[in-house]
Design a protein around this motif. Structure first.
Motif, mmCIF file in Angstrom:
data_model
loop_
_atom_site.group_PDB
_atom_site.id
_atom_site.type_symbol
_atom_site.label_atom_id
_atom_site.label_comp_id
_atom_site.label_asym_id
_atom_site.label_seq_id
_atom_site.Cartn_x
_atom_site.Cartn_y
_atom_site.Cartn_z
ATOM 1 N N HIS A 23 0.852 -1.191 0.000
ATOM 2 C CA HIS A 23 0.000 0.000 0.000
ATOM 3 C C HIS A 23 0.891 1.245 0.000
ATOM 4 C CE1 HIS A 23 -3.767 2.177 0.768
ATOM 5 N NE2 HIS A 23 -3.008 3.001 1.451
ATOM 6 N N ILE A 24 0.576 2.185 -0.888
ATOM 7 C CA ILE A 24 1.328 3.437 -1.005
ATOM 8 C C ILE A 24 0.469 4.581 -0.470
ATOM 9 C CG2 ILE A 24 2.406 5.089 -2.580
ATOM 10 C CD1 ILE A 24 2.797 2.765 -4.565
ATOM 11 N N GLU A 25 1.027 5.343 0.463
ATOM 12 C CA GLU A 25 0.381 6.543 0.998
ATOM 13 C C GLU A 25 1.283 7.729 0.651
ATOM 14 O OE1 GLU A 25 0.025 7.517 5.435
ATOM 15 O OE2 GLU A 25 -1.871 6.524 4.908
ATOM 16 N N VAL A 26 0.896 8.496 -0.348
ATOM 17 C CA VAL A 26 1.740 9.562 -0.884
ATOM 18 C C VAL A 26 1.691 10.795 0.016
ATOM 19 C CG1 VAL A 26 2.157 11.080 -2.860
ATOM 20 C CG2 VAL A 26 1.376 8.717 -3.234
ATOM 21 N N HIS A 27 2.872 11.326 0.310
ATOM 22 C CA HIS A 27 2.988 12.538 1.118
ATOM 23 C C HIS A 27 3.415 13.753 0.308
ATOM 24 C CE1 HIS A 27 2.313 10.877 5.151
ATOM 25 N NE2 HIS A 27 2.723 9.763 4.579
ATOM 26 N N ARG A 28 4.179 13.521 -0.781
ATOM 27 C CA ARG A 28 4.654 14.653 -1.580
ATOM 28 C C ARG A 28 4.893 14.183 -3.008
ATOM 29 N NH1 ARG A 28 9.219 16.042 1.149
ATOM 30 N NH2 ARG A 28 10.591 14.950 -0.283
ATOM 31 N N GLU A 29 4.601 15.054 -3.959
ATOM 32 C CA GLU A 29 4.931 14.778 -5.355
ATOM 33 C C GLU A 29 5.684 15.962 -5.931
ATOM 34 O OE1 GLU A 29 1.544 14.250 -7.954
ATOM 35 O OE2 GLU A 29 0.670 16.153 -7.364
ATOM 36 N N THR A 30 6.635 15.671 -6.819
ATOM 37 C CA THR A 30 7.401 16.692 -7.525
ATOM 38 C C THR A 30 7.576 16.204 -8.961
ATOM 39 O OG1 THR A 30 9.493 15.689 -6.799
ATOM 40 C CG2 THR A 30 8.639 17.517 -5.466
ATOM 41 N N ALA A 31 8.293 16.974 -9.750
ATOM 42 C CA ALA A 31 8.585 16.610 -11.144
ATOM 43 C C ALA A 31 7.310 16.316 -11.923
ATOM 44 C CB ALA A 31 9.559 15.435 -11.210
ATOM 45 N N GLY A 32 6.316 17.182 -11.769
ATOM 46 C CA GLY A 32 5.064 16.997 -12.497
ATOM 47 C C GLY A 32 4.289 15.767 -12.068
ATOM 48 N N GLY A 33 4.547 15.297 -10.865
ATOM 49 C CA GLY A 33 3.856 14.118 -10.353
ATOM 50 C C GLY A 33 4.575 12.816 -10.630
ATOM 51 N N ARG A 34 5.767 12.900 -11.202
ATOM 52 C CA ARG A 34 6.505 11.674 -11.543
ATOM 53 C C ARG A 34 7.563 11.304 -10.505
ATOM 54 N NH1 ARG A 34 6.789 12.001 -18.133
ATOM 55 N NH2 ARG A 34 4.519 11.952 -18.387
ATOM 56 N N SER A 35 7.584 12.014 -9.414
ATOM 57 C CA SER A 35 8.468 11.704 -8.301
ATOM 58 C C SER A 35 7.645 11.832 -7.020
ATOM 59 C CB SER A 35 9.653 12.666 -8.294
ATOM 60 O OG SER A 35 10.540 12.341 -7.261
ATOM 61 N N LEU A 36 7.661 10.782 -6.219
ATOM 62 C CA LEU A 36 6.836 10.750 -5.012
ATOM 63 C C LEU A 36 7.683 10.448 -3.787
ATOM 64 C CD1 LEU A 36 3.963 8.365 -6.239
ATOM 65 C CD2 LEU A 36 4.051 10.862 -6.457
ATOM 66 N N VAL A 37 7.262 10.974 -2.660
ATOM 67 C CA VAL A 37 7.718 10.519 -1.356
ATOM 68 C C VAL A 37 6.474 9.977 -0.679
ATOM 69 C CG1 VAL A 37 8.664 11.177 0.882
ATOM 70 C CG2 VAL A 37 9.628 12.149 -1.213
ATOM 71 N N ALA A 38 6.594 8.744 -0.189
ATOM 72 C CA ALA A 38 5.410 8.069 0.337
ATOM 73 C C ALA A 38 5.780 7.144 1.482
ATOM 74 C CB ALA A 38 4.756 7.257 -0.780
ATOM 75 N N ASN A 39 4.812 6.864 2.319
ATOM 76 C CA ASN A 39 4.947 5.760 3.253
ATOM 77 C C ASN A 39 4.446 4.529 2.508
ATOM 78 O OD1 ASN A 39 5.859 7.471 5.197
ATOM 79 N ND2 ASN A 39 4.078 7.298 6.522
ATOM 80 N N TYR A 40 5.284 3.507 2.468
ATOM 81 C CA TYR A 40 4.909 2.248 1.819
ATOM 82 C C TYR A 40 4.875 1.176 2.890
ATOM 83 C CZ TYR A 40 4.649 -1.716 -1.226
ATOM 84 O OH TYR A 40 4.215 -2.862 -1.834
ATOM 85 N N ARG A 41 3.838 0.362 2.840
ATOM 86 C CA ARG A 41 3.762 -0.725 3.812
ATOM 87 C C ARG A 41 3.326 -2.005 3.111
ATOM 88 N NH1 ARG A 41 -0.677 2.420 5.022
ATOM 89 N NH2 ARG A 41 -2.692 1.383 4.886
ATOM 90 N N ASN A 42 3.805 -3.107 3.649
ATOM 91 C CA ASN A 42 3.339 -4.425 3.234
ATOM 92 C C ASN A 42 3.456 -5.373 4.418
ATOM 93 O OD1 ASN A 42 6.000 -5.469 3.266
ATOM 94 N ND2 ASN A 42 6.278 -5.150 1.087
ATOM 95 N N ASP A 43 2.938 -6.571 4.240
ATOM 96 C CA ASP A 43 2.917 -7.538 5.342
ATOM 97 C C ASP A 43 4.303 -8.083 5.662
ATOM 98 O OD1 ASP A 43 0.179 -7.205 5.399
ATOM 99 O OD2 ASP A 43 -0.277 -9.092 4.387
#
Length: 108
Positions: A61-81
């Protein structure tokens, strides 16, 4: 504060995040070019193997916190089992036909 997937700027990235969060493998792979590549923490990986292990079979699961570069670069919290939650960076290369030809992820 997070950015809802529907509010992400780039249509391909928006669809990528939505497919990951819905665990929709068909939609996910339809977003990729036939020769798409990816890397995790700087090492190229086999997309089918990596996505099965890190996304689909482990409920990624990706929870996006910030996007740059026209939306093609993300900083996100990623979680999995498997790994729990971590802060990650994602970068996308989108081809002229609007599909993703490469994505890179790793710890942010």
């Amino acid at each position: 504060m997070t950015i809802a997937p529907a509010k992400l700027s780039d249509p391909a990235v928006r669809a990528f995040v939505a497919a990951v969060n819905a665990h929709d493998e068909d939609a996910f792979f339809a977003l990729l070019t036939e020769d798409a590549t990816m890397s995790d923490d700087g090492s190229d990986r086999d997309i089918a193997d990596w996505t099965d292990r890190e996304i689909f079979s482990s409920h990624g699961h990706i929870e996006v916190h910030r996007e740059t570069a026209g939306g093609r670069s993300l900083v996100a919290n990623y979680r999995n089992d498997t790994w729990g939650e971590m802060r990650t960076a994602w970068r996308f290369t989108v081809s002229e036909d609007g599909r993703i030809s490469r994505f890179e992820t790793g710890q942010a």
